[in-house]
Design an enzyme around this catalytic site. Structure first.
Site, mmCIF file in Angstrom:
data_model
loop_
_atom_site.group_PDB
_atom_site.id
_atom_site.type_symbol
_atom_site.label_atom_id
_atom_site.label_comp_id
_atom_site.label_asym_id
_atom_site.label_seq_id
_atom_site.Cartn_x
_atom_site.Cartn_y
_atom_site.Cartn_z
ATOM 1 C CB THR A 6 -70.294 59.468 19.606
ATOM 2 O OG1 THR A 6 -70.482 58.148 20.078
ATOM 3 C CG2 THR A 6 -71.564 59.983 18.959
ATOM 4 C CB VAL A 7 -68.099 64.000 19.965
ATOM 5 C CG1 VAL A 7 -67.864 65.465 19.604
ATOM 6 C CG2 VAL A 7 -69.394 63.870 20.765
ATOM 7 C CB VAL A 134 -73.676 73.791 28.047
ATOM 8 C CG1 VAL A 134 -75.083 73.990 28.598
ATOM 9 C CG2 VAL A 134 -72.646 73.868 29.169
ATOM 10 N N GLY A 136 -74.933 70.293 23.658
ATOM 11 C CA GLY A 136 -74.364 69.812 22.393
ATOM 12 C C GLY A 136 -74.394 70.767 21.209
ATOM 13 N N GLY A 191 -79.529 53.096 23.071
ATOM 14 C CA GLY A 191 -78.228 53.762 23.164
ATOM 15 C C GLY A 191 -78.314 55.190 23.677
ATOM 16 C CG ASP A 205 -75.270 65.627 31.774
ATOM 17 O OD1 ASP A 205 -74.153 65.549 31.243
ATOM 18 O OD2 ASP A 205 -76.254 66.161 31.213
ATOM 19 C CE LYS A 209 -74.826 68.675 29.539
ATOM 20 N NZ LYS A 209 -75.829 67.746 29.001
ATOM 21 N N GLY A 327 -75.588 64.070 20.026
ATOM 22 C CA GLY A 327 -75.537 63.471 18.699
ATOM 23 C C GLY A 327 -74.242 63.839 17.993
HETATM 24 N N1 LIG Z 1 -72.039 61.874 22.442
HETATM 25 C C1 LIG Z 1 -72.646 63.045 22.474
HETATM 26 O O1 LIG Z 1 -73.684 63.243 21.841
HETATM 27 C C2 LIG Z 1 -72.071 64.174 23.301
HETATM 28 C C3 LIG Z 1 -72.760 65.397 23.371
HETATM 29 C C4 LIG Z 1 -72.202 66.459 24.089
HETATM 30 C C5 LIG Z 1 -70.987 66.286 24.716
HETATM 31 N N2 LIG Z 1 -70.346 65.067 24.640
HETATM 32 C C6 LIG Z 1 -69.073 64.934 25.304
HETATM 33 O O2 LIG Z 1 -68.078 64.637 24.334
HETATM 34 C C7 LIG Z 1 -67.064 63.827 24.909
HETATM 35 C C8 LIG Z 1 -66.896 62.572 24.059
HETATM 36 O O3 LIG Z 1 -68.101 61.872 24.011
HETATM 37 P P1 LIG Z 1 -68.320 60.657 22.991
HETATM 38 O O4 LIG Z 1 -69.770 60.340 23.046
HETATM 39 O O5 LIG Z 1 -67.708 60.945 21.674
HETATM 40 O O6 LIG Z 1 -67.499 59.497 23.726
HETATM 41 P P2 LIG Z 1 -67.085 58.072 23.153
HETATM 42 O O7 LIG Z 1 -67.862 57.722 21.944
HETATM 43 O O8 LIG Z 1 -67.096 57.123 24.294
HETATM 44 O O9 LIG Z 1 -65.562 58.277 22.687
HETATM 45 C C9 LIG Z 1 -64.531 58.483 23.591
HETATM 46 C C10 LIG Z 1 -63.206 58.410 22.837
HETATM 47 O O10 LIG Z 1 -62.173 58.754 23.739
HETATM 48 C C11 LIG Z 1 -61.149 57.782 23.673
HETATM 49 N N3 LIG Z 1 -60.560 57.647 25.001
HETATM 50 C C12 LIG Z 1 -61.200 57.400 26.166
HETATM 51 N N4 LIG Z 1 -60.325 57.327 27.184
HETATM 52 C C13 LIG Z 1 -59.106 57.522 26.635
HETATM 53 C C14 LIG Z 1 -57.793 57.529 27.157
HETATM 54 N N5 LIG Z 1 -57.555 57.312 28.443
HETATM 55 N N6 LIG Z 1 -56.758 57.757 26.301
HETATM 56 C C15 LIG Z 1 -56.992 57.958 24.976
HETATM 57 N N7 LIG Z 1 -58.221 57.959 24.427
HETATM 58 C C16 LIG Z 1 -59.256 57.729 25.243
HETATM 59 C C17 LIG Z 1 -61.813 56.488 23.223
HETATM 60 O O11 LIG Z 1 -60.845 55.681 22.583
HETATM 61 P P3 LIG Z 1 -61.222 54.260 21.917
HETATM 62 O O12 LIG Z 1 -62.127 54.586 20.779
HETATM 63 O O13 LIG Z 1 -59.943 53.667 21.477
HETATM 64 O O14 LIG Z 1 -61.926 53.477 22.997
HETATM 65 C C18 LIG Z 1 -62.882 57.036 22.278
HETATM 66 O O15 LIG Z 1 -62.364 57.163 20.972
HETATM 67 C C19 LIG Z 1 -67.495 63.586 26.370
HETATM 68 O O16 LIG Z 1 -66.890 64.546 27.195
HETATM 69 C C20 LIG Z 1 -68.996 63.811 26.320
HETATM 70 O O17 LIG Z 1 -69.530 64.215 27.574
HETATM 71 C C21 LIG Z 1 -70.851 64.018 23.953
#
Ligand SMILES: NC(=O)c1ccc[n+]([C@@H]2O[C@H](COP(=O)([O-])OP(=O)(O)OC[C@H]3O[C@@H](n4cnc5c(N)ncnc54)[C@H](OP(=O)(O)O)[C@@H]3O)[C@@H](O)[C@H]2O)c1
Length: 444
Positions: A6-7, A134, A136, A191, A205, A209, A327
């Site tokens: 996502t990010v 913290v 986003g 989601g 969580d 933070k 997001g």
């Molecule tokens: N989503 C949000 O709105 C949001 C907001 C603030 C902070 N965050 C933080 O941002 C970070 C990412 O979140 P996200 O929502 O983008 O997560 P996500 O959609 O689940 O994406 C995670 C990515 O990391 C890759 N990955 C996971 N384990 C791995 C490994 N062992 N080796 C290599 N690649 C690996 C996955 O690969 P594959 O695609 O191949 O599975 C995927 O591309 C997290 O720390 C989260 O707490 C997210």
């Protein structure tokens, strides 16, 4: 970049879009393009929801490929404390810039991160940016380390988890009909909540933070066991109805608080003055708990997946920053801002800069605090009124009960005058039944 979900997808689109990002390097007014040259993911076969420019970017499953000399900055957006932590620390130890959205690693490996930054030489100075970790898209990290420079922060109150705020907002809006379980299912279907929602609904969580914010605002970071943490599982539609009708339209939010502790009953939590800040020993209290928020408080208006942080300081008595706490693009923008700071050499040289006002302060972390409390007590079997009378007698004997809000069908709700949390909590263990304890924020 480690991670392309996502990010990560948002970061790639912003930095490598049609007009690729450029960063002023600060040396000789050079402008340099930002190129994401490698992305490490788990699965090479997965279909991505963004276009990857294969002429400029290669995909790998080996995170060690991100540590080669031609890479200046590692963007960690994989999450978790496994590979993400290994890669982040290894990159810092090689003197690279690291940008991360990972609050869990920052919370659990703060000492290692600090040491890695401190150990790097001047020429290959390791730096870390974590604006996205913290709230986003709200630039709270940069603001805390710059806008309050020299000021003494007295308290931070935050809605820092979009999932639980979405759930509580629905419980607030949908009359008395919607249960915690049904709103959780709805959040999962949309989601917003994970299949295992523990980290969100139990407050873990937010706890990580608040520890990061405490570190930046006060220069000290409490451990897990030093932060009393209660999630939202026990909040019911009845609590919303009682707060709305008997506490002038108040609502309920999951609030993380960091404040200079005040354990004197009847005292109000006021920000420290600069003179107070200069004195040697202070107590700090960090909590996560469902909280009654008066309608007039700026945090009451934060609904849906929104986040907000309200800060009181000696010179700025009430600043609230609100916006998208998660997001793809809001979070990615926080990452990209850090990438630009990394490129222009403006990320701070220390991982967690200590605030000037509290340079010399020796903090004692306490888990007790004073507040007015909302206490809702539900008997195991909705029984005769005499049962709630007996419960009320116990509460009244132990605590200064200001008012009974509700006494019906085996449910008793009361409000106390300012009391110590420890006393409320220990009394709840002497009364049979289910109890919800919530501090009440002061009106603003
Ligand atoms: N989503 C949000 O709105 C949001 C907001 C603030 C902070 N965050 C933080 O941002 C970070 C990412 O979140 P996200 O929502 O983008 O997560 P996500 O959609 O689940 O994406 C995670 C990515 O990391 C890759 N990955 C996971 N384990 C791995 C490994 N062992 N080796 C290599 N690649 C690996 C996955 O690969 P594959 O695609 O191949 O599975 C995927 O591309 C997290 O720390 C989260 O707490 C997210």
């Amino acid at each position: 970049m480690l991670g392309a979900g996502t990010v990560g997808g948002g970061v790639y689109e912003i930095l490598m879009g049609k007009t690729p990002s450029k960063v002023e390097t600060g040396s000789d007014h050079n402008i340099r393009r930002v190129i994401i040259s490698k992305i490490c993911v788990q699965s090479l076969d997965k279909t991505r929801d963004f276009a990857i420019h294969t002429d400029q970017t290669t995909l790998t499953t080996d995170w060690k490929e991100l540590l080669t000399d031609d890479i200046d900055c590692v963007i960690e957006v994989a999450g978790g404390c496994g590979v993400a932590k290994d890669c982040l620390l290894a990159a810092l130890r090689r003197g690279k810039k690291v940008v991360t959205a990972n609050k869990a690693v920052l919370f659990e490996y703060r000492a290692e991160i600090e040491a890695a930054c401190a150990a790097s030489s001047n020429t290959t100075a390791a730096r870390i940016g974590y604006e996205a970790a913290v709230c986003g898209g709200i630039p709270i990290i940069n603001a805390l380390t710059t806008a309050w420079a020299g000021d003494a922060i007295g308290s931070i109150q935050g809605i820092c988890n979009g999932t639980t705020n979405f759930m509580l907002s629905h419980m607030q809006d949908d009359d008395a009909s919607v249960s915690y379980d049904s709103v959780l299912k709805q959040a999962q279907a949309l989601g917003y909540a994970e299949q295992d929602p523990t980290a969100d609904v139990d407050g873990h969580d937010v706890r990580a933070k608040m520890a990061i914010l405490a570190q930046l605002a006060y220069g000290t970071s409490p451990t897990v066991s030093q932060i009393p943490c209660t999630g939202i599982r026990n909040v019911t539609a009845v609590d919303f109805a009682i707060c709305r009708s008997s506490l002038q339209g108040s609502t309920i939010k999951l609030i993380g608080t960091v404040q200079t502790a005040n354990t004197t009953p009847n005292a109000t939590a006021v920000p420290l003055s600069m003179a107070d800040a200069a004195s040697a020993a202070k107590t700090l209290c960090v909590t996560v708990t469902p909280t009654v928020v008066p309608a007039s408080h700026p945090l009451a208006a934060v609904t849906g997946c929104g986040n907000a942080v309200a800060i009181q300081s000696a010179h700025l008595p009430g600043i609230t920053m609100a916006g998208p706490g998660a997001g793809r693009y809001p979070t990615a923008q926080s990452i990209c801002a850090d990438v630009h700071r990394a490129g222009s050499g403006t990320l701070p040289p220390v991982a967690f800069p200590r605030p000037r006002a509290y340079q010399a302060t020796q903090w004692t972390i306490v888990s007790d605090y004073t507040a007015r409390f909302y206490i809702r007590h539900t008997l195991e079997t909705p029984a005769a009124t005499s049962s709630t009378e007996a419960a009320l007698a116990i509460w009244s004997q132990a605590l200064p009960v200001e008012r009974v809000l509700y006494d019906q069908d085996g449910t008793l709700a009361i409000v106390t005058t300012p009391s110590l949390y420890s006393l409320v909590e220990s009394t709840s263990r002497t009364v049979a039944g289910n109890t919800l304890i919530m501090p009440i924020l002061q009106e603003t």
